[in-house]
Design a protein around this motif. Structure first.
Motif, PDB file in Angstrom:
ATOM      1  N   PHE A  38       0.833  -1.202   0.000  1.00 59.70           N
ATOM      2  CA  PHE A  38       0.000   0.000   0.000  1.00 59.70           C
ATOM      3  C   PHE A  38       0.873   1.259   0.000  1.00 59.70           C
ATOM      4  CE2 PHE A  38      -3.197  -3.059   1.311  1.00 59.70           C
ATOM      5  CZ  PHE A  38      -4.310  -2.624   0.607  1.00 59.70           C
ATOM      6  N   ALA A  39       1.941   1.253   0.783  1.00 64.70           N
ATOM      7  CA  ALA A  39       2.862   2.394   0.802  1.00 64.70           C
ATOM      8  C   ALA A  39       3.540   2.557  -0.547  1.00 64.70           C
ATOM      9  CB  ALA A  39       3.904   2.208   1.903  1.00 64.70           C
ATOM     10  N   ALA A  40       3.956   1.443  -1.149  1.00 59.51           N
ATOM     11  CA  ALA A  40       4.629   1.503  -2.448  1.00 59.51           C
ATOM     12  C   ALA A  40       3.708   2.056  -3.528  1.00 59.51           C
ATOM     13  CB  ALA A  40       5.138   0.116  -2.844  1.00 59.51           C
ATOM     14  N   VAL A  41       2.432   1.671  -3.497  1.00 59.69           N
ATOM     15  CA  VAL A  41       1.477   2.182  -4.488  1.00 59.69           C
ATOM     16  C   VAL A  41       1.346   3.696  -4.344  1.00 59.69           C
ATOM     17  CG1 VAL A  41      -0.971   2.213  -5.149  1.00 59.69           C
ATOM     18  CG2 VAL A  41       0.198   0.048  -4.804  1.00 59.69           C
ATOM     19  N   GLN A  42       1.240   4.164  -3.108  1.00 63.61           N
ATOM     20  CA  GLN A  42       1.133   5.610  -2.885  1.00 63.61           C
ATOM     21  C   GLN A  42       2.377   6.336  -3.385  1.00 63.61           C
ATOM     22  OE1 GLN A  42      -2.467   5.871  -2.194  1.00 63.61           O
ATOM     23  NE2 GLN A  42      -1.406   7.731  -1.672  1.00 63.61           N
ATOM     24  N   LEU A  43       3.555   5.814  -3.038  1.00 65.98           N
ATOM     25  CA  LEU A  43       4.801   6.449  -3.474  1.00 65.98           C
ATOM     26  C   LEU A  43       4.954   6.384  -4.990  1.00 65.98           C
ATOM     27  CD1 LEU A  43       7.189   5.168  -0.695  1.00 65.98           C
ATOM     28  CD2 LEU A  43       6.489   7.526  -1.065  1.00 65.98           C
ATOM     29  N   TRP A  44       4.599   5.250  -5.572  1.00 61.57           N
ATOM     30  CA  TRP A  44       4.715   5.055  -7.016  1.00 61.57           C
ATOM     31  C   TRP A  44       3.811   6.058  -7.742  1.00 61.57           C
ATOM     32  CZ3 TRP A  44       6.876   0.326  -9.331  1.00 61.57           C
ATOM     33  CH2 TRP A  44       6.760   0.302 -10.717  1.00 61.57           C
ATOM     34  N   ALA A  45       2.588   6.173  -7.265  1.00 62.80           N
ATOM     35  CA  ALA A  45       1.616   7.036  -7.931  1.00 62.80           C
ATOM     36  C   ALA A  45       1.963   8.515  -7.768  1.00 62.80           C
ATOM     37  CB  ALA A  45       0.224   6.756  -7.390  1.00 62.80           C
ATOM     38  N   ASN A  46       2.489   8.901  -6.604  1.00 63.95           N
ATOM     39  CA  ASN A  46       2.779  10.312  -6.338  1.00 63.95           C
ATOM     40  C   ASN A  46       4.101  10.762  -6.937  1.00 63.95           C
ATOM     41  OD1 ASN A  46       0.402  10.439  -4.937  1.00 63.95           O
ATOM     42  ND2 ASN A  46       1.356  10.186  -2.937  1.00 63.95           N
ATOM     43  N   ASP A  47       5.126   9.931  -6.862  1.00 59.26           N
ATOM     44  CA  ASP A  47       6.466  10.339  -7.281  1.00 59.26           C
ATOM     45  C   ASP A  47       6.995   9.578  -8.478  1.00 59.26           C
ATOM     46  OD1 ASP A  47       6.501  12.030  -5.064  1.00 59.26           O
ATOM     47  OD2 ASP A  47       7.380  10.499  -3.775  1.00 59.26           O
ATOM     48  N   GLY A  48       6.255   8.641  -9.003  1.00 59.70           N
ATOM     49  CA  GLY A  48       6.775   7.789 -10.056  1.00 59.70           C
ATOM     50  C   GLY A  48       7.518   6.620  -9.439  1.00 59.70           C
ATOM     51  N   PRO A  49       7.950   5.668 -10.259  1.00 59.22           N
ATOM     52  CA  PRO A  49       8.587   4.464  -9.714  1.00 59.22           C
ATOM     53  C   PRO A  49      10.031   4.702  -9.273  1.00 59.22           C
ATOM     54  CG  PRO A  49       8.449   4.335 -12.091  1.00 59.22           C
ATOM     55  CD  PRO A  49       7.740   5.592 -11.692  1.00 59.22           C
ATOM     56  N   ARG A  50      10.222   5.515  -8.228  1.00 59.25           N
ATOM     57  CA  ARG A  50      11.567   5.748  -7.689  1.00 59.25           C
ATOM     58  C   ARG A  50      11.843   4.695  -6.628  1.00 59.25           C
ATOM     59  NH1 ARG A  50      11.343  11.803  -6.099  1.00 59.25           N
ATOM     60  NH2 ARG A  50      11.981  10.707  -4.231  1.00 59.25           N
ATOM     61  N   LEU A  51      12.923   3.973  -6.804  1.00 58.77           N
ATOM     62  CA  LEU A  51      13.215   2.807  -5.973  1.00 58.77           C
ATOM     63  C   LEU A  51      13.618   3.173  -4.544  1.00 58.77           C
ATOM     64  CD1 LEU A  51      13.204  -0.219  -6.236  1.00 58.77           C
ATOM     65  CD2 LEU A  51      15.566  -0.134  -6.968  1.00 58.77           C
ATOM     66  N   GLY A  52      14.383   4.225  -4.343  1.00 59.98           N
ATOM     67  CA  GLY A  52      14.885   4.590  -3.015  1.00 59.98           C
ATOM     68  C   GLY A  52      13.799   4.763  -1.963  1.00 59.98           C
ATOM     69  N   PRO A  53      12.822   5.661  -2.184  1.00 61.65           N
ATOM     70  CA  PRO A  53      11.765   5.838  -1.182  1.00 61.65           C
ATOM     71  C   PRO A  53      10.928   4.589  -0.952  1.00 61.65           C
ATOM     72  CG  PRO A  53      11.784   7.684  -2.713  1.00 61.65           C
ATOM     73  CD  PRO A  53      12.735   6.655  -3.249  1.00 61.65           C
ATOM     74  N   ILE A  54      10.709   3.819  -2.013  1.00 60.07           N
ATOM     75  CA  ILE A  54       9.918   2.590  -1.865  1.00 60.07           C
ATOM     76  C   ILE A  54      10.662   1.587  -0.997  1.00 60.07           C
ATOM     77  CG2 ILE A  54       8.986   0.596  -3.113  1.00 60.07           C
ATOM     78  CD1 ILE A  54       8.292   2.566  -5.404  1.00 60.07           C
ATOM     79  N   LEU A  55      11.970   1.411  -1.242  1.00 63.81           N
ATOM     80  CA  LEU A  55      12.761   0.482  -0.425  1.00 63.81           C
ATOM     81  C   LEU A  55      12.859   0.942   1.023  1.00 63.81           C
ATOM     82  CD1 LEU A  55      15.666  -0.483  -2.863  1.00 63.81           C
ATOM     83  CD2 LEU A  55      13.720  -1.884  -2.158  1.00 63.81           C
ATOM     84  N   LEU A  56      13.060   2.238   1.239  1.00 63.79           N
ATOM     85  CA  LEU A  56      13.166   2.762   2.605  1.00 63.79           C
ATOM     86  C   LEU A  56      11.861   2.564   3.371  1.00 63.79           C
ATOM     87  CD1 LEU A  56      14.809   4.211   4.762  1.00 63.79           C
ATOM     88  CD2 LEU A  56      13.972   6.375   3.815  1.00 63.79           C
ATOM     89  N   SER A  57      10.734   2.883   2.745  1.00 58.29           N
ATOM     90  CA  SER A  57       9.459   2.701   3.448  1.00 58.29           C
ATOM     91  C   SER A  57       9.191   1.228   3.724  1.00 58.29           C
ATOM     92  CB  SER A  57       8.306   3.325   2.661  1.00 58.29           C
ATOM     93  OG  SER A  57       8.060   2.611   1.475  1.00 58.29           O
ATOM     94  N   THR A  58       9.548   0.354   2.779  1.00 58.48           N
ATOM     95  CA  THR A  58       9.379  -1.084   2.985  1.00 58.48           C
ATOM     96  C   THR A  58      10.224  -1.566   4.162  1.00 58.48           C
ATOM     97  OG1 THR A  58       8.892  -1.434   0.651  1.00 58.48           O
ATOM     98  CG2 THR A  58       9.604  -3.355   1.896  1.00 58.48           C
ATOM     99  N   LEU A  59      11.462  -1.091   4.232  1.00 59.04           N
ATOM    100  CA  LEU A  59      12.343  -1.459   5.341  1.00 59.04           C
ATOM    101  C   LEU A  59      11.771  -1.000   6.678  1.00 59.04           C
ATOM    102  CD1 LEU A  59      15.087  -2.525   6.423  1.00 59.04           C
ATOM    103  CD2 LEU A  59      15.936  -0.200   6.110  1.00 59.04           C
ATOM    104  N   LEU A  60      11.334   0.238   6.750  1.00 52.90           N
ATOM    105  CA  LEU A  60      10.815   0.771   8.013  1.00 52.90           C
ATOM    106  C   LEU A  60       9.526   0.075   8.443  1.00 52.90           C
ATOM    107  CD1 LEU A  60      11.555   4.563   7.512  1.00 52.90           C
ATOM    108  CD2 LEU A  60      12.784   2.937   8.961  1.00 52.90           C
ATOM    109  N   ILE A  61       8.670  -0.213   7.492  1.00 60.59           N
ATOM    110  CA  ILE A  61       7.404  -0.884   7.830  1.00 60.59           C
ATOM    111  C   ILE A  61       7.653  -2.312   8.301  1.00 60.59           C
ATOM    112  CG2 ILE A  61       5.271  -1.816   6.826  1.00 60.59           C
ATOM    113  CD1 ILE A  61       5.205   0.750   5.073  1.00 60.59           C
ATOM    114  N   ASN A  62       8.637  -2.990   7.703  1.00 54.55           N
ATOM    115  CA  ASN A  62       8.838  -4.415   7.970  1.00 54.55           C
ATOM    116  C   ASN A  62       9.973  -4.726   8.927  1.00 54.55           C
ATOM    117  OD1 ASN A  62       6.709  -5.588   6.427  1.00 54.55           O
ATOM    118  ND2 ASN A  62       7.780  -4.812   4.636  1.00 54.55           N
TER     119      ASN A  62
END
Length: 159
Positions: A38-62
């Motif tokens: 869900f976080a990745a979809v929000q980041l993907w949709a708002n900022d485009g498919p940028r890997l850094g923020p998606i990986l960081l949010s995934t790490l923090l959530i998990n």
């Protein structure tokens, strides 16, 4: 199973953000964690498919999975699982697999390799198909232009 309603929500969110079915499928394969998806979809949709923020949010959530793994290591070792198998097994750790393993251990039953990998197979497969239902079939209320009073199932159009 909890994967179906989560999948409907995730698929509807992907659809509303313009994420294609193939992209949602690959994301489910690579990010096998509901909250992170869900976080990745929000980041993907708002900022485009940028890997850094998606990986960081995934790490923090998990990060909780590190603590969950620590509670399981003694139980897996007690069942005779080697370190290599533990590493492989814990790579498939999800909230449901952890819960089932803890419940089994509390009942005095061993958390064996075959038991764990059976759980992993079921929940990994469920994770792959999670976004599919809302991409191909969805309640009309989840489709732009649909309404809650006409909430019945019908095929989605790609428009």
């Amino acid at each position: 199973m909890v994967a179906v309603p989560i999948g409907l929500l995730l698929g509807a969110l992907c659809r509303s953000k313009g994420i294609q079915a193939a992209e949602a499928g690959w994301m489910s394969l690579l990010v096998n964690a509901g909250a992170s998806q869900f976080a990745a979809v929000q980041l993907w949709a708002n900022d485009g498919p940028r890997l850094g923020p998606i990986l960081l949010s995934t790490l923090l959530i998990n990060v909780r999975h590190a603590l969950m793994s620590l509670t399981l290591v003694p139980k897996l070792a007690k069942a005779g699982m080697t370190r290599l198998r533990m590493c492989v097994a814990l790579a498939f750790l999800t909230d449901p697999t952890w819960g089932f393993a803890e419940q089994r251990a509390r009942a005095g039953l061993p958390v064996t390799w075959s038991y764990w990998m059976g759980l992993a197979l079921v929940f990994s497969a469920a994770g792959l198909v999670r976004p599919w239902p809302a991409r191909g079939w969805a309640p009309i209320s989840a489709i732009p232009g649909g309404s809650a009073r006409t909430s019945r199932w019908r095929p989605c159009s790609s428009a």
